[in-house]
Write an enzyme that holds these catalytic residues in place. Structure first.
Site, mmCIF file in Angstrom:
data_model
loop_
_atom_site.group_PDB
_atom_site.id
_atom_site.type_symbol
_atom_site.label_atom_id
_atom_site.label_comp_id
_atom_site.label_asym_id
_atom_site.label_seq_id
_atom_site.Cartn_x
_atom_site.Cartn_y
_atom_site.Cartn_z
ATOM 1 N N ASP B 16 0.815 -1.213 0.000
ATOM 2 C CA ASP B 16 0.000 0.000 0.000
ATOM 3 C C ASP B 16 0.847 1.260 0.000
ATOM 4 O OD1 ASP B 16 -2.037 -1.819 0.147
ATOM 5 O OD2 ASP B 16 -2.939 -0.997 1.969
ATOM 6 N N ARG B 96 1.290 6.480 17.306
ATOM 7 C CA ARG B 96 1.097 7.490 16.266
ATOM 8 C C ARG B 96 1.781 8.816 16.551
ATOM 9 N NH1 ARG B 96 0.797 3.515 13.145
ATOM 10 N NH2 ARG B 96 -1.262 2.658 12.671
ATOM 11 N N ASP B 125 -6.428 6.548 12.879
ATOM 12 C CA ASP B 125 -5.001 6.812 12.691
ATOM 13 C C ASP B 125 -4.741 8.058 11.859
ATOM 14 O OD1 ASP B 125 -4.145 4.780 14.294
ATOM 15 O OD2 ASP B 125 -4.162 3.297 12.688
ATOM 16 N N SER B 180 -6.939 -6.526 8.688
ATOM 17 C CA SER B 180 -6.143 -5.314 8.710
ATOM 18 C C SER B 180 -5.404 -5.320 10.041
ATOM 19 C CB SER B 180 -7.075 -4.101 8.609
ATOM 20 O OG SER B 180 -6.345 -2.915 8.828
#
Lengths: 407, 407, 407, 407
Positions: B16, B96, B125, B180
């Protein structure tokens, strides 16, 4: 002391409260009414009658309060996912308000002007009994023998028994448990003895309601709980009353090694104390209730409940069940549970309570929006840009004016 | 679109983000800088270099951030006993802010005016990356390809790869995982696939970091954790760095079937989503931290922390690590940890984390006061009477004026 | 854009919303329904009918909502002593949910699929209108012209009017006010113009509803307010409806120079803005409600309300009146007001609202206990010793173990 | 009782504490050390020396604590915009911890093992003195004569004076004030007398520090306050120490009829009591501090402070200044004040404190974004659409699944 005429005593039938019954009638020269309740502690309550009679008691109340206890106290508390200090499920705390209420009601029925209990002056229970009594009958007098008398050693108690012909074979077991214990349908607790050293591990033989995870079955047990308005109303499809629910969950939970807890907690009177607890059914209910709420409660309602929960737990722990602030919080909690309906599937295995599924006609989980697959336009990803940019605005302005989060 | 000159991309080396690197350079006609971090996700990061080079990237950052991650993000968060919605240990959320910080710092170093990431427009996210970036570099531009492009199916992505000579054997495994996933030293997460049905139980083969409780060893493992100012600094007497601590606890926790979680959570963007998590080390740390705090923290400090924790968890979950309110809360939390020193002994067994002991030179547990035995006057039980009577006063007055808690 | 068939527009009859009505019907090629409400803004609403007709509108709603506004929105909010950021009485915020509700109800009645309003993209009102509409009619479309069109200057608006034959003498006054204003029965607000400089003092001529304290009468005015369940039901013994109460208090408050406010507030969209407000009646109601609660509410209930008030205020300010968390908070607030009955006597004088007395049959003030004179044993002063000693216990233990509050 | 050797007494020089000094030395057969502090109560403290000597006291402490009081207690409290129960500025509460600290320090210096004070057993002050003393010197003994002796009427006190040759012309005024009063640089308080009826309006002649709004000047007074880190450091450009600031503001505030308050409050011991307060400087400081924060504090920091303020106020009111939870809250509050710098311009007029302007180099007010005029792209109004839509998402999902906010 002479102005007390009649006392209602929370009477377990055990040695301590038998001594108390005698001591009160002697010391205050007054009548004693005994009140013994079955709250699910796992012992027969009927034998208390003969013991009370032997002490010369004329008015004896023996009651099965298990349904009322779970329906009106345990279940409302679990609607809030209540935990004290991150660990404790308040098993002792939640039984006290019901006993306080019955002491007062019986005092009103029998014309008594005082109540009494066998809790010590160091613990939380005296506070819970007495706050409840004062809130419900403001002029009531309270006799707390452990704060008043000088029978503060086992030897003195035994001597008193001998002097007053109180049979000391009350405990059928050869020797007294080394622990101070309390039990009801929600839990059993242990304090004292070797537990007074927080570094000492609890002995396996101390635990009474649960097997250890090690000795629990090697096969998991699955359960399906049905919720209505935040309360469990059926297990594996079978409708049950509140007390039946908790009795069943205690059994299956204890069989699977679930619900043991070993903590140091902060008492309301200001000291830290070590306690061990077995709460098999409660441990299951907490996990399951969170699961059913996770699909049926709005996010902000759930977060508001979480923010208020520590306060609510403290209110109950400290003995303020009958306070206006507890009732105010309860109004809000109960209002949130209207949509907490549906089913939770659980897997129990050697101390673990694992959520295996949850479903509800009131579910707010929207697969068509949450999906990683094509959502057919249910959610416009471009909305996120504006969402983020405006949520960031105050921080962007601050940074542009020289404020750095990195200092 | 033409005004963007250089973009720093959070680059995993996977398919990705490789497509994203190419798509950005084509669409915005700009340079791309890749940033790949080892946060303990369990995969080599060095291979990302060759992949980036194959995409024509000239500025490539590859960094081992594991110590910084645990020391400056995970440990501070655990000082607050942080849990989101009663269950989630914030394993993704807490990684994050560090990535956002490095994206911005690299942008400053390389003269880039934009940052980019591979998060979708539905998730949390994107919010966490972008709030962090805006707070640290207010004029930064953000490219979020998943919100912009039309490559919104696997087929289109594959076609794009073929058109642009991006090797699709990037994933060594024959087929893509149905989930995922996200991983770092604190946890691994799973979403999507059959998990989109909240009633469906997770498959055993999904889990990667832990054995099941069923297959965990039949013998328990004991651990002794040493705390300084709320952080673990040694295990079984051996000093360790923060990342070493978490690595070790993940190993021993995973081996004992600890740390699996299956929940439905509320995302900041407004939807509910199902997630499964493995957090072996974090699960152990939470239980142990509560235990060391139980003997070293003052009651009211502990309760204040508990009341503020849901807010603090929400702040982190929603992406506001770099906000002034998070720093303000952190000041208070850190101030409380000065005395959180000592040892906790744990027993790990088939999914269970059991506290077996706690001790501290900073302990506030006072056995001489708490004892059920003779306390030699350390505590005057008669004090309890006044304590209770004045705490009851407002309720006694209310009841005497006709207000009944029983309605 | 072509899929919108009919739009309900919040229509003031002024220039801006007249342009909007025309612009929508042209741009979306759809029907427009106008909705004009009398919320006590002090202007006739009936003239909006002719103006709407002149624009070609066929479905015109004009309604007097004053009683509903005060009864179902203003009064419930004042039960919580609601203040935003320590100063603002939420006069604009509280009117928006009612308008949103009526827009949706009219959309349902007329078969409209969209709603529209004249609020800008920078402010809170767009959020409040639209959150309300989405909560009440989830599929509704929203047209916010100020976020969409390019008529973003007065010149362009005027040119549009000329092109479309919209009469610009809508404002009877020779020139437009330099301020952006909003009014309803609770307040009037001013923004923009010289107020955009927070150092600039507001001009005396800006204020419309109140005289200045300097020009208010030299004689005070006394008022007696009667409360039932937290709401005012009579003034000086004369029963009044909610809207009558607020109308009367605005008059007498404004006459006495009461209720002006000049603040910088934090908008939900992330910026700070300067606003001036006149809230004569609200200022009186807040002071009086605190006074009646001071004798009728339990302490802990009052404190819990105070702790939750900022959250409740934020919920309303941000536009979440129709959210489940607002309703949950309201349940709790309303439950607390059962006993908030009685009378408050006030003195109004040149900007001051002074409490001159409060009394209630539900008073918890107990003179026999509070007195400095002989209390005949109602309160035993010796109880205080134990109360203090146990409240101090945790601090005494900490200090005895070497923890010093002095560092 | 015989085990107390030396007592440090908080000694005002008035009749009550003179009797106490004598009573203690007789009753406990011990030495008495007197401690008299100038906290800005407005009376000379030096005369206390001769009075103490006349009572036979050998160790006499007389100290000017005004700067320490304002700098270390009043100013830190005002950083939090602290108000108890929506009205009270805690003027008495905040002085007690300093007195408690000095009592303990003097006890340590003089080798005393006990402290004493003249507060009654019904009030908050006994709690504040004693909690402070216990927290700072855990083994200290406390003598609280009003809870112990039988001199509980004015007649008995007078008889005691006569028997012990204590001059009763201590009060220079012909007759005793009908009120129980307390004063320091922050305020003066009145309780008792006709105030024991909450319906009775306070008499004009009761107030001592302020003129009435009616008799205040007809011309307003403007002030400019300079803030550094949340504290006032200069007035009208002139640098001042903390005590100078408060002294000045009391003067100018009192002259303008500012700071009178008449409330019924909830005492920690459980009763409601009526109190009147004059706090001219504090009333000004609260309004001004909010104003400077309004432009310099981040929104979420400000809201977090607002949510915690009631708790912080309660902690101080109840006497827990020296507790760890107060210090923990203070860490957070102080951390927030780093950027609270700048100027506030105020207009004082007949009881009103009106903000006329605020400016700061640390201002977060961004006129270029907030403006109603063309903002040159500083803010993209289209961002608001996504912001609103995602904030509405949870409510849209709920409504689409049949949950109606209208019930």
């Amino acid at each position: 002391m002479s102005d007390i005429k009649k006392v209602v005593l929370a009477y377990s039938g055990g040695l301590d409260t038998s001594v108390i019954a005698k001591w009160i009638s002697e010391t205050y020269n007054c009548e004693v009414v005994t009140f013994t309740a079955d709250l699910g502690q796992g012992e027969e309550v009927e034998p208390a009658r003969a013991k009370a009679q032997a002490l010369g008691i004329k008015e004896i109340y023996i009651e099965d309060l298990r349904e009322e206890f779970v329906r009106d106290y345990v279940f409302p508390m679990f609607r809030a996912n209540t935990i004290y200090e991150g660990e404790y499920l308040l098993g002792t705390s939640i039984a006290r308000p019901l006993i306080a209420k019955r002491l007062v009601e019986i005092a009103n029925e029998t014309g008594a002007d005082a109540i009494s209990h066998g809790a010590t002056g160091k613990g939380n229970d005296q506070v819970r009994f007495e706050l409840g009594a004062y809130a419900l009958k403001p002029g009531v007098k309270v006799i707390a023998p452990w704060r008043e008398w000088d029978l503060n050693s086992r030897e003195k108690l035994m001597a008193y028994c001998e002097d007053h012909n109180i049979p000391v074979d009350f405990n059928k077991k050869g020797k007294k448990s080394p622990y101070s214990m309390d039990a009801n349908l929600l839990h059993i607790s242990y304090e004292g003895g070797i537990l007074e050293d927080p570094w000492a591990e609890a002995e396996e033989e101390m635990w009474r309601w649960s097997v250890s995870p090690e000795t629990a079955p090697d096969q998991p047990t699955y359960l399906e709980l049905t919720y209505e308005k935040g309360d469990i109303v059926a297990i594996d499809g079978k409708p049950m009353t509140p007390a039946e629910v908790l009795t069943y969950l205690n059994k299956v939970g204890g069989d699977n090694g679930i619900g043991r807890l070993d903590i140091v907690e902060n008492r309301y009177v200001g000291m830290k104390s070590r306690g061990c607890y077995e709460t098999p059914g409660g441990t299951i209910m907490l996990k399951a209730h969170r699961a059913i709420e996770s699909i049926t409660l709005d996010r902000e309602v759930a977060h508001l409940k979480d923010e208020l929960m520590p306060k609510y737990a403290e209110v109950i722990y400290n003995g303020y069940w009958w306070s206006p602030e507890r009732r105010m919080l309860q109004e809000m909690i109960d209002a949130s549970q209207e949509t907490v309906n549906g089913k939770v599937r659980l897997k129990l295995y050697k101390g673990n309570v694992i959520v295996a599924g949850r479903q509800s006609d009131d579910s707010l989980f929207d697969e068509s929006i949450a999906t990683f697959e094509d959502d057919a336009g249910a959610y416009d990803q471009k909305d996120a840009e504006g969402f983020i940019k405006l949520n960031a605005l105050r921080m962007r302005i601050a940074a542009s004016k020289g404020r750095s989060p990195l200092k």
